[in-house]
Design an enzyme around this catalytic site. Structure first.
Site, PDB file in Angstrom:
ATOM      1  N   LYS A  64       0.826  -1.215   0.000  1.00  0.00           N
ATOM      2  CA  LYS A  64       0.000   0.000   0.000  1.00  0.00           C
ATOM      3  C   LYS A  64       0.858   1.263   0.000  1.00  0.00           C
ATOM      4  O   LYS A  64       0.454   2.293  -0.556  1.00  0.00           O
ATOM      5  CB  LYS A  64      -0.969  -0.017   1.191  1.00  0.00           C
ATOM      6  CG  LYS A  64      -0.302  -0.051   2.576  1.00  0.00           C
ATOM      7  CD  LYS A  64      -0.154   1.315   3.195  1.00  0.00           C
ATOM      8  CE  LYS A  64       0.497   1.233   4.550  1.00  0.00           C
ATOM      9  NZ  LYS A  64       0.590   2.575   5.203  1.00  0.00           N
TER      10      LYS A  64
ATOM     11  N   THR B   8      -3.913   5.640   2.867  1.00  0.00           N
ATOM     12  CA  THR B   8      -2.581   6.139   2.522  1.00  0.00           C
ATOM     13  C   THR B   8      -2.580   6.897   1.203  1.00  0.00           C
ATOM     14  O   THR B   8      -1.808   7.834   1.021  1.00  0.00           O
ATOM     15  CB  THR B   8      -1.584   4.959   2.448  1.00  0.00           C
ATOM     16  OG1 THR B   8      -1.719   4.159   3.620  1.00  0.00           O
ATOM     17  CG2 THR B   8      -0.164   5.447   2.366  1.00  0.00           C
TER      18      THR B   8
END
Length: 423
Positions: free
Chosen positions: A266, A323
């Site tokens: 991620k 994120t």
């Protein structure tokens, strides 16, 4: 035959001799002792539950009782040591401190420890956040670990092996360790699981925390949900109960590799998302990029044995969304500046915060080439490979975008597709 727990107590309720039905007194006494022990354990459990409900059993409804039972402090004495005084170490120490759990924060410098103990805030990280007084900071690992029930590791991945080698002799044997670090080590190409076992040995239980969880929002008491994965589900459950509160919710999982893959990949996708924003592209481009990045995450996870449900959960797409789109994301900010035309050296010289995705990206491509055998890996992982090329200076963000948009036409997903030549 009766068997209780793992203690291998075995007895017969009565032993009859043919004809006179004589009962073995010794065996009956053993059964009686076991029964009394079991009743005492059950009584302790009931008293603990009553205590966790605050003594208001007739006033609590079922929902309130369940909440109290799943967010209370365990009945036995608990002391937690958090390794790492950065943003996330402070956040997890705050979670525990606000529940009244005695928490020791191990930091690198004595002056920082003194500042934390006298002013109850960090002089550098989130200095405006007031920390609970139940947190005690120290730079002495001997004092930090002397009576630790649990240890939390919150040191960035690339510095973990060196740090653990300096403190491993002070951590009590068999003490469980919860790792909140994410990434792939550039030297060994190992996940945090591998680093932990290498440094602290296989004879203890490990757990791994991940999910969309910005440190500042945790400290500010904003609702947060994470997942704790461990091969020892009893440990995962105990840690989830210990850390959960009205604002910090812990789920559990046994898919450690899935949580590790999601936590590492991620950050790389977030770098790409930041570049996308820095190039001035719109919502269409950003949404497409993040979605395709999650496809590559799922494909890698499948190759390494992760469960698809894990990568579609908090530690996978959940953490990726936070994120990629969150204003507090260090990796997104780093990618944004690259998209705006700044160089790697310019960005690194101007910040003290660690963007884990930078080192992880290079290591990730090397790991894919070593572990994921197959034809045209660059077509299977174009975003992950493209980010690594940009970070290594062989491609610009604009050229990376052009390469993505000119890839060969193909199916969106190959999973579940088969060609029957008999049709």
């Amino acid at each position: 035959m009766i068997s209780i727990g793992n203690n291998n107590f075995k007895t017969t309720a009565a032993q009859f001799h043919e004809g006179d039905a004589v009962v073995s007194i010794r065996k009956r006494s053993s059964l009686l002792r076991i029964s009394l022990s079991f009743l005492l354990l059950l009584l302790c459990r009931m008293l603990t539950l009553c205590h966790s409900l605050g003594g208001h059993s007739n006033g609590l409804r079922n929902g309130q009782a369940m909440k109290a039972a799943t967010t209370s402090i365990p009945p036995y004495p608990v002391r937690v040591t958090v390794m790492g005084g950065g943003n996330f170490g402070l956040a997890l120490a705050t979670v525990l401190g606000r529940k009244g759990v005695p928490t020791t924060l191990l930091v690198r410098k004595e002056e920082i420890a003194n500042h934390l103990n006298t002013k109850h805030c960090h002089p550098q990280y989130m200095s405006d956040i007031q920390l609970p007084s139940t947190i005690v900071a120290t730079a002495d690992p001997k004092n930090a670990f002397s009576d630790a029930t649990y240890v939390i590791h919150a040191v960035p991945c690339q510095f973990s092996r060196e740090f653990l080698s300096t403190v491993k002799d002070y951590i009590p044997p068999y003490t469980p360790v919860l790792s909140a670090s994410k990434g792939i080590e550039t030297g060994s190409l190992g996940f945090m699981t591998d680093i932990m076992i290498d440094c602290l040995g296989p004879d203890r239980s490990y757990a791994f925390l991940s999910g969309p969880s910005f440190a500042r929002e945790i400290c500010e008491g904003v609702a947060t949900a994470v997942v704790i994965a461990s091969k020892d589900l009893f440990l995962a459950d105990d840690l989830a109960v210990l850390m959960s509160s009205d604002t910090f919710r812990c789920f559990t999982s046994c898919d450690v590799i899935g949580v590790e893959v999601g936590g590492a990949v991620k950050n790389v996708i977030a770098l790409a998302a930041g570049m996308c924003e820095g190039l001035g592209l719109g919502t269409n481009a950003m949404s497409g990029l993040v979605t395709r990045g999650c496809t590559e995450m799922r494909r890698l996870g499948d190759s390494l044995g992760a469960k698809p449900n894990t990568l579609s959960g908090l530690s996978g797409v959940g953490d990726t969304f936070g994120t990629c789109f969150g204003p507090l994301s260090r990796n997104r900010k780093f990618g944004y500046r690259l998209g705006k035309g700044e160089t790697m050296s310019e960005i690194l010289e101007s910040t003290t915060e660690v963007a884990e995705g930078v080192d992880t990206s290079i290591a990730l491509v090397r790991m894919i080439k070593e572990k994921c055998k197959g034809y045209r890996l660059d077509l299977k992982y174009p975003i992950l490979f493209g980010v690594a090329d940009i970070l290594q200076g062989t491609l610009t963000p604009a050229e990376g975008l052009e390469r993505l948009m000119n890839m060969p036409i193909r199916m969106e997903n190959y999973e579940g597709f088969s060609m029957d030549l008999n049709d």
